[in-house]
Design an enzyme around this catalytic site. Structure first.
Site, PDB file in Angstrom:
ATOM      1  CG  ASP A 199      -2.039  -0.967   1.145  1.00  0.00           C
ATOM      2  OD1 ASP A 199      -2.692  -1.181   2.169  1.00  0.00           O
ATOM      3  OD2 ASP A 199      -2.278  -1.530   0.070  1.00  0.00           O
ATOM      4  CG  ASP A 200       0.398   3.855   2.483  1.00  0.00           C
ATOM      5  OD1 ASP A 200       0.815   3.823   3.645  1.00  0.00           O
ATOM      6  OD2 ASP A 200      -0.809   3.828   2.207  1.00  0.00           O
TER       7      ASP A 200
ATOM      8  CG  HIS B 283      -4.667   5.962   3.168  1.00  0.00           C
ATOM      9  ND1 HIS B 283      -3.503   5.256   3.358  1.00  0.00           N
ATOM     10  CD2 HIS B 283      -4.502   7.157   3.820  1.00  0.00           C
ATOM     11  CE1 HIS B 283      -2.662   5.980   4.073  1.00  0.00           C
ATOM     12  NE2 HIS B 283      -3.241   7.122   4.380  1.00  0.00           N
TER      13      HIS B 283
END
Length: 240
Positions: free
Chosen positions: A13-14, A134
Site C-alpha cells: 500500500d501507499d 487508505h
C-alpha cells in the site's frame, strides 16, 4: 482430490506517498516478495510512482484516500463535509467520527472517489486492478455502498476485506491499535454484503495481515533493506 488453484497476492500500500517508500516497494516487487501495489493518487510522489509502475510493469490498484492530505475532486474548490477548515481531509479517526455522526455527505464521497479513479486513469492509462481504502475507509458504514457502486460502474472486480481472525487477542498490539483493528473488522463484516451484491470479489476470511518491520525483514531477508522497507505498510491477501 485436487485442491482448487489459488493465487497469492501480496500488495504494498501507499505507493506514491514518498520516493523513499516507493523505492522499497519497487525493490520488493523486483525481488518477487510483492506482486502488486496500491497507488495514492493524491500522494506527494504519485506521478513518479506511476512512472515506476509503468517501467517495471507492476500491477497497480487504487488506494482510495479520504482521510489524509488534500482531495482531488470538487471538494478542492469549496466547503466540503470531507475536509477541515484548512482544506485537508479529516484524518484517520476524524473521518470515522464524522461518518459515525452522520456529518459526511455520501454524494461528496462519490465525487471524490470518481475524481481519484479519473486521476488514476490519467496516470496509468487504464482502470486499477483493484481498489481498497487508505486506512480501511472503504469498509465504513455508508461509505462501503458508495465504493461498491463506483467500482462496479468502473468494471473493477477486486477489493480488500480487512478481516483478521483473532485480532482482539493480539496482546502484542497496543490497546488503541487493537481497538482500531477490531472496529475495522466489525465494519468489514458488514461491508461484505454490499461488496458481494455489486459483484466485487474478496476473500471471506482473514485476507489482510499487517506485517510490521521486524517480522517482514525476517520473512524476506534476501531483499530487505531497512530504510525503504521500514516506511511501507504491507498487506497479504489471497484471491481466488
Amino acid at each position: 482430490m485436487a485442491w482448487p488453484r489459488v493465487r497469492l497476492v501480496i500488495t504494498a500500500d501507499d505507493f506514491g506517498y514518498c520516493p523513499r517508500r516507493d523505492e522499497g516497494i519497487v525493490e520488493a516487487f523486483l525481488a518477487g516478495a510483492v506482486t502488486s501495489a496500491s497507488l495514492l493518487v493524491n500522494g506527494a510522489a504519485a506521478e513518479s510512482a506511476a512512472e515506476l509502475a509503468r517501467r517495471h510493469q507492476i500491477p497497480t490498484g487504487l488506494h482510495a484516500n479520504l482521510s489524509e492530505g488534500r482531495p482531488m475532486g470538487p471538494a478542492r474548490r469549496g466547503a466540503s463535509s470531507l475536509l477541515s477548515p484548512e482544506g485537508f481531509f479529516l484524518g484517520k479517526m476524524g473521518f470515522r467520527e464524522a461518518v459515525a455522526a452522520g456529518d459526511v455527505a455520501l454524494s461528496q464521497v462519490r465525487e471524490e472517489l470518481e475524481a481519484q479513479l479519473s486521476r488514476f486513469q490519467e496516470l496509468l492509462g487504464g482502470n486499477p486492478t483493484h481498489v481498497d481504502g487508505h486506512q480501511h475507509v472503504h469498509v465504513l458504514p455508508g461509505v462501503c455502498q458508495v465504493f461498491a457502486e463506483a467500482l462496479q460502474a468502473h468494471g473493477v472486480r477486486f477489493t480488500r476485506l480487512p478481516l483478521e481472525r483473532g485480532i482482539g487477542s493480539c496482546t502484542w498490539l497496543e490497546a488503541p491499535a487493537r481497538a482500531f483493528a477490531c472496529a475495522v473488522a466489525h465494519d468489514a463484516r458488514a461491508a461484505a454484503g454490499p461488496f458481494s451484491r455489486r459483484g466485487l470479489r474478496h476473500w471471506p476470511f482473514p485476507p489482510s495481515i499487517h506485517v510490521y518491520e521486524l517480522e517482514l525483514l525476517s520473512l524476506i531477508p534476501s531483499v530487505a533493506s531497512p530504510s525503504p522497507l521500514s516506511s511501507a505498510h504491507w498487506r497479504l491477501a489471497t484471491l481466488l
